[in-house]
Scaffold this motif. Sequence first.
Motif, PDB file in Angstrom:
ATOM      1  N   ASN A   1      35.501  40.395  47.292  1.00 10.56           N
ATOM      2  CA  ASN A   1      34.785  40.452  46.021  1.00 10.56           C
ATOM      3  C   ASN A   1      33.652  39.430  46.037  1.00 10.56           C
ATOM      4  N   SER A   2      32.433  39.915  46.179  1.00 10.01           N
ATOM      5  CA  SER A   2      31.262  39.033  46.162  1.00 10.01           C
ATOM      6  C   SER A   2      30.516  39.124  44.837  1.00 10.01           C
ATOM      7  N   GLY A   3      31.137  39.771  43.866  1.00  9.24           N
ATOM      8  CA  GLY A   3      30.489  39.960  42.573  1.00  9.24           C
ATOM      9  C   GLY A   3      30.616  38.763  41.656  1.00  9.24           C
ATOM     10  N   ALA A   4      30.122  38.932  40.439  1.00  6.64           N
ATOM     11  CA  ALA A   4      30.081  37.836  39.471  1.00  6.64           C
ATOM     12  C   ALA A   4      31.325  37.776  38.599  1.00  6.64           C
ATOM     13  N   GLN A   5      32.228  38.739  38.762  1.00  5.74           N
ATOM     14  CA  GLN A   5      33.431  38.726  37.947  1.00  5.74           C
ATOM     15  C   GLN A   5      34.610  39.270  38.744  1.00  5.74           C
ATOM     16  N   ALA A   6      35.806  38.980  38.258  1.00  4.56           N
ATOM     17  CA  ALA A   6      37.015  39.439  38.932  1.00  4.56           C
ATOM     18  C   ALA A   6      37.110  40.961  38.861  1.00  4.56           C
ATOM     19  N   LEU A   7      37.749  41.541  39.874  1.00  6.51           N
ATOM     20  CA  LEU A   7      37.987  42.982  39.908  1.00  6.51           C
ATOM     21  C   LEU A   7      39.474  43.227  39.683  1.00  6.51           C
ATOM     22  N   GLU A   8      39.785  44.137  38.783  1.00 13.10           N
ATOM     23  CA  GLU A   8      41.176  44.353  38.400  1.00 13.10           C
ATOM     24  C   GLU A   8      41.689  45.708  38.878  1.00 13.10           C
ATOM     25  N   ASN A   9      43.000  45.729  39.134  1.00 19.08           N
ATOM     26  CA  ASN A   9      43.727  46.961  39.455  1.00 19.08           C
ATOM     27  C   ASN A   9      43.091  47.725  40.616  1.00 19.08           C
ATOM     28  N   ILE A  10      42.888  47.041  41.739  1.00 19.58           N
ATOM     29  CA  ILE A  10      42.315  47.696  42.919  1.00 19.58           C
ATOM     30  C   ILE A  10      43.396  48.536  43.593  1.00 19.58           C
ATOM     31  N   HIS A  11      43.095  49.806  43.815  1.00 14.54           N
ATOM     32  CA  HIS A  11      44.049  50.712  44.452  1.00 14.54           C
ATOM     33  C   HIS A  11      43.278  51.876  45.057  1.00 14.54           C
ATOM     34  N   ILE A  12      43.972  52.709  45.820  1.00 11.72           N
ATOM     35  CA  ILE A  12      43.322  53.881  46.392  1.00 11.72           C
ATOM     36  C   ILE A  12      44.018  55.139  45.908  1.00 11.72           C
TER      37      ILE A  12
ATOM     38  N   VAL B   1      47.722  56.454  57.414  1.00 15.43           N
ATOM     39  CA  VAL B   1      47.094  57.761  57.227  1.00 15.43           C
ATOM     40  C   VAL B   1      47.622  58.712  58.293  1.00 15.43           C
ATOM     41  N   ASP B   2      48.065  59.888  57.871  1.00 18.55           N
ATOM     42  CA  ASP B   2      48.457  60.930  58.814  1.00 18.55           C
ATOM     43  C   ASP B   2      47.233  61.806  59.074  1.00 18.55           C
ATOM     44  N   PHE B   3      46.598  61.591  60.232  1.00 21.57           N
ATOM     45  CA  PHE B   3      45.394  62.341  60.574  1.00 21.57           C
ATOM     46  C   PHE B   3      45.711  63.709  61.187  1.00 21.57           C
ATOM     47  N   ASN B   4      46.994  64.013  61.354  1.00 22.73           N
ATOM     48  CA  ASN B   4      47.397  65.308  61.917  1.00 22.73           C
ATOM     49  C   ASN B   4      46.772  65.559  63.292  1.00 22.73           C
ATOM     50  N   ASP B   5      46.690  64.492  64.097  1.00 24.02           N
ATOM     51  CA  ASP B   5      46.128  64.589  65.450  1.00 24.02           C
ATOM     52  C   ASP B   5      44.713  65.162  65.437  1.00 24.02           C
ATOM     53  N   SER B   6      43.944  64.800  64.431  1.00 23.57           N
ATOM     54  CA  SER B   6      42.575  65.292  64.300  1.00 23.57           C
ATOM     55  C   SER B   6      41.642  64.120  64.029  1.00 23.57           C
ATOM     56  N   THR B   7      40.421  64.227  64.536  1.00 22.34           N
ATOM     57  CA  THR B   7      39.423  63.189  64.275  1.00 22.34           C
ATOM     58  C   THR B   7      38.650  63.448  62.990  1.00 22.34           C
ATOM     59  N   GLN B   8      39.101  64.411  62.203  1.00 28.11           N
ATOM     60  CA  GLN B   8      38.462  64.640  60.907  1.00 28.11           C
ATOM     61  C   GLN B   8      38.638  63.397  60.038  1.00 28.11           C
ATOM     62  N   ALA B   9      37.564  62.974  59.402  1.00 26.37           N
ATOM     63  CA  ALA B   9      37.608  61.770  58.576  1.00 26.37           C
ATOM     64  C   ALA B   9      38.543  61.966  57.387  1.00 26.37           C
ATOM     65  N   ALA B  10      39.212  60.888  57.015  1.00 26.07           N
ATOM     66  CA  ALA B  10      40.001  60.874  55.783  1.00 26.07           C
ATOM     67  C   ALA B  10      39.123  60.304  54.677  1.00 26.07           C
ATOM     68  N   ASN B  11      38.846  61.111  53.685  1.00 24.10           N
ATOM     69  CA  ASN B  11      38.008  60.688  52.568  1.00 24.10           C
ATOM     70  C   ASN B  11      38.880  60.471  51.337  1.00 24.10           C
ATOM     71  N   PHE B  12      38.756  59.301  50.741  1.00 25.97           N
ATOM     72  CA  PHE B  12      39.542  59.005  49.552  1.00 25.97           C
ATOM     73  C   PHE B  12      38.747  58.066  48.659  1.00 25.97           C
ATOM     74  N   GLN B  13      39.316  57.739  47.529  1.00 27.68           N
ATOM     75  CA  GLN B  13      38.628  56.878  46.573  1.00 27.68           C
ATOM     76  C   GLN B  13      39.309  55.519  46.488  1.00 27.68           C
ATOM     77  N   LEU B  14      38.502  54.485  46.587  1.00 25.00           N
ATOM     78  CA  LEU B  14      38.947  53.121  46.337  1.00 25.00           C
ATOM     79  C   LEU B  14      38.582  52.808  44.891  1.00 25.00           C
ATOM     80  N   CYS B  15      39.589  52.476  44.112  1.00 17.29           N
ATOM     81  CA  CYS B  15      39.390  52.381  42.671  1.00 17.29           C
ATOM     82  C   CYS B  15      39.633  50.962  42.162  1.00 17.29           C
ATOM     83  N   THR B  16      38.919  50.608  41.122  1.00 18.07           N
ATOM     84  CA  THR B  16      39.209  49.414  40.338  1.00 18.07           C
ATOM     85  C   THR B  16      39.511  49.876  38.919  1.00 18.07           C
ATOM     86  N   LYS B  17      39.703  48.931  38.028  1.00 20.03           N
ATOM     87  CA  LYS B  17      39.989  49.290  36.641  1.00 20.03           C
ATOM     88  C   LYS B  17      38.848  50.088  36.027  1.00 20.03           C
ATOM     89  N   GLU B  18      37.614  49.809  36.482  1.00 24.52           N
ATOM     90  CA  GLU B  18      36.451  50.406  35.833  1.00 24.52           C
ATOM     91  C   GLU B  18      35.674  51.381  36.702  1.00 24.52           C
TER      92      GLU B  18
END
Length: 240
Positions: free
Chosen positions: A32-43, A96-113
């Motif tokens: 976190n290099s921002g000016a305020q704390a980040l809450e509830n970080i999850h994916i 991450v279960d890539f199923n023996d594939s080099t296909q990228a895993a795309n997901f969302q990294l979330c904070t409270k906001e």
Amino acid sequence: MTGKGLSAQYRFTRQPCIYGNSMVSLQLTLSNSGAQALENIHISEKSSTGQNIHRFNAIELYSSYGFDRSDSLLTDLSLSSERLEQQASITVSMGVDFNDSTQAANFQLCTKEDEFNVSVQPAVGELLLPVTMSEADFTKEQGKLVGMNESSATITMTPENVSSQSVNRKVVTVANLGVIPSSQDNIQRFAGKTVSSGSLVLVSVVLKDPDAVITVNTEKTVMGSMLLRQLKTALTNSAL
């Protein structure tokens, strides 16, 4: 990935994943290099491309400056505030279960906001785990994986690459394979298995100065072809 002060970097640990035998183990470093704390970080629980993901727990941190711990330690400490303070960082583990594939895993990294899109692209060599076997067992298993299950190429190597030490280093850098003891100085053998399905992957490099013959044996033919291309590049590049 960087967004609104939150940055994320990932690396493949090349270790068995504690969250499931079919999962590839990853470490994710969040800062976190921002000016305020980040809450509830999850994916997000599942990737948008279909891979199963074992999520890390919502991050809990002391408000101290620069606090840096793994998620397992944080769980043991039973901390109360779910926030990543300014200038703090943390390394968490996920699978991450890539199923023996080099296909990228795309997901969302979330904070409270906010929500940020993350893409994890594995190289084929990161989808493997090392296997230990004798030279005789290697030869036996290799004999079962021929025909369409075998791909090979002859390359011309630079003088600095024509040594068993150089070959071993370059091969295991490209792929998470185990080195098989060899009774022949000019033949190097490597073995692994795919993380998701456990399919055997065998690699041999026969040195014929200044040439070398690379052979990949696996029933995962697409992975075998991709691995062969990457090994050709590594073994002909003196800079790697």
